[in-house]
Design a protein around this motif. Structure first.
Motif, mmCIF file in Angstrom:
data_model
loop_
_atom_site.group_PDB
_atom_site.id
_atom_site.type_symbol
_atom_site.label_atom_id
_atom_site.label_comp_id
_atom_site.label_asym_id
_atom_site.label_seq_id
_atom_site.Cartn_x
_atom_site.Cartn_y
_atom_site.Cartn_z
ATOM 1 N N SER A 86 36.333 32.248 40.651
ATOM 2 C CA SER A 86 37.659 32.161 40.043
ATOM 3 C C SER A 86 37.649 32.672 38.607
ATOM 4 N N ALA A 87 36.604 32.322 37.860
ATOM 5 C CA ALA A 87 36.484 32.816 36.485
ATOM 6 C C ALA A 87 36.345 34.335 36.465
ATOM 7 N N THR A 88 35.582 34.870 37.397
ATOM 8 C CA THR A 88 35.423 36.322 37.491
ATOM 9 C C THR A 88 36.753 36.995 37.812
ATOM 10 N N GLY A 89 37.480 36.430 38.788
ATOM 11 C CA GLY A 89 38.787 36.981 39.140
ATOM 12 C C GLY A 89 39.766 36.909 37.989
ATOM 13 N N LEU A 90 39.685 35.856 37.225
ATOM 14 C CA LEU A 90 40.574 35.681 36.074
ATOM 15 C C LEU A 90 40.279 36.719 34.997
ATOM 16 N N VAL A 91 39.029 36.929 34.692
ATOM 17 C CA VAL A 91 38.641 37.868 33.634
ATOM 18 C C VAL A 91 38.923 39.313 34.031
ATOM 19 N N GLN A 92 38.719 39.664 35.305
ATOM 20 C CA GLN A 92 38.888 41.053 35.726
ATOM 21 C C GLN A 92 40.333 41.472 35.897
ATOM 22 N N GLY A 93 41.212 40.514 36.095
ATOM 23 C CA GLY A 93 42.625 40.849 36.238
ATOM 24 C C GLY A 93 42.987 41.238 37.650
ATOM 25 N N PRO A 94 44.269 41.426 37.889
ATOM 26 C CA PRO A 94 44.748 41.696 39.245
ATOM 27 C C PRO A 94 44.569 43.146 39.678
ATOM 28 N N LEU A 95 44.568 43.318 40.969
ATOM 29 C CA LEU A 95 44.626 44.646 41.576
ATOM 30 C C LEU A 95 46.101 44.948 41.759
ATOM 31 N N CYS A 96 46.574 46.053 41.189
ATOM 32 C CA CYS A 96 48.007 46.343 41.263
ATOM 33 C C CYS A 96 48.268 47.841 41.182
ATOM 34 N N LEU A 97 49.481 48.195 41.489
ATOM 35 C CA LEU A 97 49.944 49.574 41.369
ATOM 36 C C LEU A 97 50.351 49.785 39.919
ATOM 37 N N HIS A 98 49.734 50.751 39.262
ATOM 38 C CA HIS A 98 50.052 50.983 37.852
ATOM 39 C C HIS A 98 50.038 52.473 37.555
#
Length: 190
Positions: A86-98
């Motif tokens: 969860s900490a890793t997911g939080l730090v790396q940010g979301p996967l999104c269309l940008h």
């Protein structure tokens, strides 16, 4: 037996936390409450691993001290793993269309590129413009991964305390609770 009383205390405490983790991880799989992002593979790997679904569900409800110790250690490892993911997911940010330099792309635009890069969590001005789709995915990930990290961290602490209680039960045996200096709560740490 004191260890059994502590097992009940910890087990009852872990049940609502497990449901919170399962709900948070389930919602992480459905950004903007739409399954199409998951089906198209546009969800971070930390959410897809589902640690909140399986790792937070270990409950400790055995009577034998050795069994309790083993179960506590497994639950501790699972909760700690969920917290780390969860900490890793939080730090790396979301996967999104940008908007990237090559046009619209599905990437993790807020992920630190190298060690020492500032973390997006401390600069909220980056959040609204980071992703085109899913809507509000940055806030979605921050809130849900934070809930997962905090809840699984608390689970790890409870399981560690429970393991210590089981070790004390093994060392001192059934008379452990009859000791006059023992706290009257019959659950050493929980």
């Amino acid at each position: 037996m004191c260890v059994a009383s502590c097992s009940r205390c910890v087990g009852v405490s872990l049940v609502p936390m497990a449901f919170v983790c399962m709900l948070a991880n389930g919602l992480l799989l459905l950004p903007d409450l739409q399954a199409r992002y998951l089906l198209d593979g546009h969800v971070t790997r930390e959410a897809r691993w589902g640690t909140g679904l399986w790792a937070s569900g270990f409950l400790v409800r055995q009577q034998c001290c050795v069994c309790v110790l083993g179960c506590s250690c497994v639950a501790l490892a699972a909760a700690a793993f969920c917290c780390l993911v969860s900490a890793t997911g939080l730090v790396q940010g979301p996967l999104c269309l940008h908007n990237s330099t090559h046009g619209l792309a599905w990437e993790m635009p807020l992920k630190p590129q190298k060690s020492g890069d500032p973390i997006y969590l401390f600069d909220r001005t980056l959040w609204p413009s980071a992703c085109e789709e899913p809507r509000n995915v940055v806030q979605w990930n921050v809130v849900l991964f934070s809930v997962l990290m905090a809840t699984s961290g608390l689970q790890a602490i409870l399981c560690a305390a429970h393991a210590i209680n089981a070790i004390l039960g093994i060392i001192f045996g059934p008379r452990f609770c009859k000791n006059k200096t023992y706290l009257q709560t019959q659950c050493l740490f929980a």
